[in-house]
Design an enzyme around this catalytic site. Structure first.
Site, mmCIF file in Angstrom:
data_model
loop_
_atom_site.group_PDB
_atom_site.id
_atom_site.type_symbol
_atom_site.label_atom_id
_atom_site.label_comp_id
_atom_site.label_asym_id
_atom_site.label_seq_id
_atom_site.Cartn_x
_atom_site.Cartn_y
_atom_site.Cartn_z
ATOM 1 N N ASP A 1 21.347 1.461 -6.971
ATOM 2 C CA ASP A 1 21.225 0.472 -5.901
ATOM 3 C C ASP A 1 21.895 1.057 -4.671
ATOM 4 O OD1 ASP A 1 21.308 -1.627 -4.136
ATOM 5 O OD2 ASP A 1 22.035 -3.100 -5.584
ATOM 6 N N TYR B 1 13.883 -3.584 12.748
ATOM 7 C CA TYR B 1 13.232 -2.433 12.110
ATOM 8 C C TYR B 1 13.162 -1.254 13.076
ATOM 9 C CZ TYR B 1 9.561 0.399 9.945
ATOM 10 O OH TYR B 1 8.841 1.433 9.408
ATOM 11 N N SER C 1 9.788 6.622 11.013
ATOM 12 C CA SER C 1 8.584 5.824 11.236
ATOM 13 C C SER C 1 8.205 5.866 12.706
ATOM 14 C CB SER C 1 8.858 4.376 10.808
ATOM 15 O OG SER C 1 7.915 3.475 11.327
ATOM 16 N N LYS D 1 15.044 2.484 12.834
ATOM 17 C CA LYS D 1 14.321 3.755 12.767
ATOM 18 C C LYS D 1 14.676 4.667 13.945
ATOM 19 C CE LYS D 1 12.204 3.125 8.915
ATOM 20 N NZ LYS D 1 12.617 3.919 7.724
#
Length: 216
Positions: free
Chosen positions: A75, A172, A160, A176
């Site tokens: 994890d 997000y 990305s 990135k």
């Protein structure tokens, strides 16, 4: 990858149970590398590999002609020191290729899709960037500590197009962009130790999350 041989190389691919991580792990295995793969789901059920499990990826690497694959349930939102301790113990401290791919954003992106950032959960930032930007940085530290003494290695961050254009949501994109900035700055410091640090920004792909979001 052509005639490239990675025979004898030690590699790690995090988040290797699906998508990009799985594809990279299979390619490394095909070229002869010993591949450690991490993910949250390890096992089979009633003798059948669970979709999105480490054992499924390990099976597919072997079917593709790969050699040694070592699944490690991990994890990445927690301390991942034990992962690198195991690599050190089993390979005399050697690590040649490290791929930072683990990313845990699916649940909250699907739950909060369509909402502007100010109406989204305050957990959005942590859920996206803990197993993402932060984990990438921590893993890069541990990987570098193994590579620097040997003056050899490559670290790859899976980034990305969201680093340079709007995609999914601001948290997000910020994460990135941070991954790419981290790559550039870490690469600068590692260059004198003969270690490469690069970002990989794949094109469009049919991940579970993107497919679900596209149905909105």
């Amino acid at each position: 990858m052509g005639s490239l041989s990675l025979s004898g190389k030690i590699s790690i691919v995090t988040g290797a149970t699906r998508g990009i991580g799985k594809a990279i792990a299979i390619q490394l295995g095909q070229q002869g590398a010993k591949v450690y793969i991490t993910g949250r789901t390890l096992s089979t059920q009633d003798g059948v590999c669970l979709p999105g499990s480490l054992e499924e990826t390990a099976r597919d690497i072997l079917r593709a002609g790969g050699g040694v694959c070592v699944p490690i349930q991990c994890d990445h939102s927690k301390d991942i020191q034990h992962l690198f301790e195991r690599i050190t113990a089993e390979n005399d401290g050697r690590l040649d290729i490290f791929v930072n791919n683990a990313f845990s954003e699916n649940d909250i992106l699907l739950k909060e899709r369509g909402k502007p950032f100010w109406e989204q959960s305050l957990n959005m930032w942590d859920d996206i960037n803990e197993v993402g930007l932060r984990n990438n940085y921590v893993c890069a530290i541990y990987a570098s500590k193994l590579m620097v003494p040997r003056k050899n290695g490559v670290i790859i961050n899976v980034s990305s197009a969201g680093a340079s254009m709007y995609m999914l949501n601001p948290a997000y994109g910020i994460g990135k962009a941070g991954v790419d900035r981290m790559t550039a700055d870490c690469a600068l410091e590692l260059r004198k130790h003969n270690i490469a640090f690069v970002s990989l920004s794949p094109g469009p792909l049919s991940s579970d999350t993107l497919m679900a979001l596209s149905t909105k």
